[in-house]
Motif scaffolding. Structure first.
Motif, mmCIF file in Angstrom:
data_model
loop_
_atom_site.group_PDB
_atom_site.id
_atom_site.type_symbol
_atom_site.label_atom_id
_atom_site.label_comp_id
_atom_site.label_asym_id
_atom_site.label_seq_id
_atom_site.Cartn_x
_atom_site.Cartn_y
_atom_site.Cartn_z
ATOM 1 N N MET A 23 -12.817 -116.931 -77.530
ATOM 2 C CA MET A 23 -13.909 -116.497 -77.864
ATOM 3 C C MET A 23 -14.913 -116.596 -76.671
ATOM 4 O O MET A 23 -14.729 -117.502 -75.823
ATOM 5 N N SER A 24 -15.840 -115.813 -76.711
ATOM 6 C CA SER A 24 -16.979 -115.698 -75.659
ATOM 7 C C SER A 24 -18.205 -115.157 -76.195
ATOM 8 O O SER A 24 -18.267 -114.062 -76.887
ATOM 9 N N VAL A 25 -19.151 -115.696 -75.665
ATOM 10 C CA VAL A 25 -20.438 -115.486 -75.915
ATOM 11 C C VAL A 25 -21.443 -115.007 -74.634
ATOM 12 O O VAL A 25 -21.393 -115.830 -73.817
ATOM 13 N N PRO A 26 -22.073 -114.023 -74.935
ATOM 14 C CA PRO A 26 -22.843 -113.647 -73.804
ATOM 15 C C PRO A 26 -23.979 -114.579 -73.293
ATOM 16 O O PRO A 26 -24.542 -115.278 -74.320
ATOM 17 N N ALA A 27 -24.349 -114.587 -72.111
ATOM 18 C CA ALA A 27 -25.461 -115.531 -71.550
ATOM 19 C C ALA A 27 -26.936 -115.167 -72.134
ATOM 20 O O ALA A 27 -27.703 -116.174 -72.587
ATOM 21 N N GLY A 28 -27.013 -114.023 -72.495
ATOM 22 C CA GLY A 28 -28.484 -113.541 -72.965
ATOM 23 C C GLY A 28 -28.357 -113.464 -74.836
ATOM 24 O O GLY A 28 -27.227 -113.596 -74.992
ATOM 25 N N VAL A 29 -29.183 -112.486 -75.042
ATOM 26 C CA VAL A 29 -29.152 -112.383 -76.574
ATOM 27 C C VAL A 29 -28.272 -111.063 -76.873
ATOM 28 O O VAL A 29 -28.437 -110.169 -76.065
ATOM 29 N N ALA A 30 -27.491 -111.326 -77.775
ATOM 30 C CA ALA A 30 -26.584 -109.963 -78.235
ATOM 31 C C ALA A 30 -26.617 -109.893 -79.690
ATOM 32 O O ALA A 30 -26.678 -110.850 -80.503
ATOM 33 N N ARG A 31 -26.801 -108.473 -80.236
ATOM 34 C CA ARG A 31 -26.852 -108.137 -81.473
ATOM 35 C C ARG A 31 -25.500 -107.612 -82.026
ATOM 36 O O ARG A 31 -25.576 -107.078 -83.279
ATOM 37 N N ALA A 32 -24.551 -107.496 -81.240
ATOM 38 C CA ALA A 32 -23.244 -107.035 -81.717
ATOM 39 C C ALA A 32 -22.101 -107.531 -81.397
ATOM 40 O O ALA A 32 -22.218 -108.538 -80.301
ATOM 41 N N PRO A 70 -4.101 -110.417 -69.813
ATOM 42 C CA PRO A 70 -5.222 -109.341 -69.871
ATOM 43 C C PRO A 70 -6.137 -109.285 -70.875
ATOM 44 O O PRO A 70 -7.327 -108.893 -70.712
ATOM 45 N N VAL A 71 -5.431 -109.903 -72.099
ATOM 46 C CA VAL A 71 -6.661 -109.656 -73.377
ATOM 47 C C VAL A 71 -7.528 -110.861 -73.004
ATOM 48 O O VAL A 71 -8.800 -110.456 -73.319
ATOM 49 N N ALA A 72 -7.354 -111.995 -72.616
ATOM 50 C CA ALA A 72 -8.234 -113.058 -72.362
ATOM 51 C C ALA A 72 -9.181 -112.661 -71.500
ATOM 52 O O ALA A 72 -10.397 -113.067 -71.484
ATOM 53 N N ASP A 73 -8.932 -111.620 -70.448
ATOM 54 C CA ASP A 73 -9.771 -111.217 -69.485
ATOM 55 C C ASP A 73 -10.790 -110.261 -70.021
ATOM 56 O O ASP A 73 -11.973 -110.282 -69.616
ATOM 57 N N LEU A 74 -9.991 -109.367 -70.797
ATOM 58 C CA LEU A 74 -10.990 -108.551 -71.486
ATOM 59 C C LEU A 74 -11.981 -109.059 -72.448
ATOM 60 O O LEU A 74 -13.419 -108.549 -72.286
ATOM 61 N N VAL A 75 -11.940 -110.047 -72.938
ATOM 62 C CA VAL A 75 -12.799 -111.016 -73.722
ATOM 63 C C VAL A 75 -14.036 -111.358 -72.991
ATOM 64 O O VAL A 75 -15.161 -111.158 -73.336
#
Length: 225
Positions: free
Chosen positions: A1-10, A24-29
């Motif tokens: 799981m990964s959350v962007p540093a800024g605001v995300a709506r999607a 490769p999947v973890a990198d894509l996340v």
């Protein structure tokens, strides 16, 4: 799981290949989070201690694959979606590769997903697991927009089955489309270290995915890796 540093709506759920939650999947996340998406990649084998097959031994991976059930898969995808929405996402897409691509199409037909992308998911004409629709049957009852990306030299997705899906989609109420790259093989997009990786087709497929997500998640400035 990964959350962007800024605001995300999607948000995006990423479904892994038969090998498990690989590097490769973890990198894509992480890359998707860097693009502004709240991202989750459930390990679909977590009920058997999260195995990952790194040596290409398909027989071993197949044993893990065969433990999956409709109830477990539904729970894992819906749990990932609930977590993403709890982080503030207004819409959630699902993207799957190979085995995960089969499941992304199924999810677009049976679960509450806002959009779905399949990279070379097999079992178009016959079910992969009991209770999971084949690709063709899922195409008949799609609930969400779906983008199917396939390889022309992939024996697991025969041209006749892809053509049948295209015919079905002409009557679909969803905005769904199939794209075939004629010169590449199964698994061409996710892992750049594999001999089958096709850089040009991957770049084009990711560009198409970015536009698809922009259209159906309404995130105008978010690219795709």
């Amino acid at each position: 799981m990964s959350v962007p540093a800024g605001v995300a709506r999607a948000g995006i759920i990423v479904l892994h290949e038969v090998w498990g939650l690989s590097a490769p999947v973890a990198d894509l996340v992480v890359r998707l989070a860097d693009c502004g998406y709240i991202t989750a990649a459930p390990h679909l084998y977590h009920r058997i201690k999260d195995p990952v097959v790194t040596d290409g031994k398909f027989a071993q991976a197949r044993r893990y694959h065969n433990t999956l059930t409709t109830a477990g898969l539904t729970c894992d995808i819906e749990s990932a979606q609930a977590w993403i929405r709890a982080q503030g996402a207004q819409k959630v897409a699902i993207i799957g590769f190979s085995m995960g691509g089969t499941l992304a199409l199924w999810a677009a037909a049976t679960l509450h997903i806002d959009a779905a992308v399949t990279f070379y998911g097999a079992n178009l004409a016959s079910p992969r697991w009991p209770g999971i629709l084949s690709g063709i049957d899922a195409a008949r009852v799609l609930k969400a927009p779906w983008l199917g990306i396939y390889a022309g030299k992939d024996a697991s997705t025969p041209a006749r089955d892809i053509q049948r899906m295209r015919e079905i989609l002409t009557h679909s109420i969803t905005q769904s489309v199939v794209v075939v790259y004629p010169k590449v093989r199964h698994g061409f997009a996710l892992d750049p270290d594999l001999p089958r990786h096709a850089a040009d087709e991957t770049a084009d497929a990711f560009q198409r995915t970015a536009l698809f997500l922009k259209t159906y998640l309404r995130q105008a400035n978010q690219p795709f890796p």
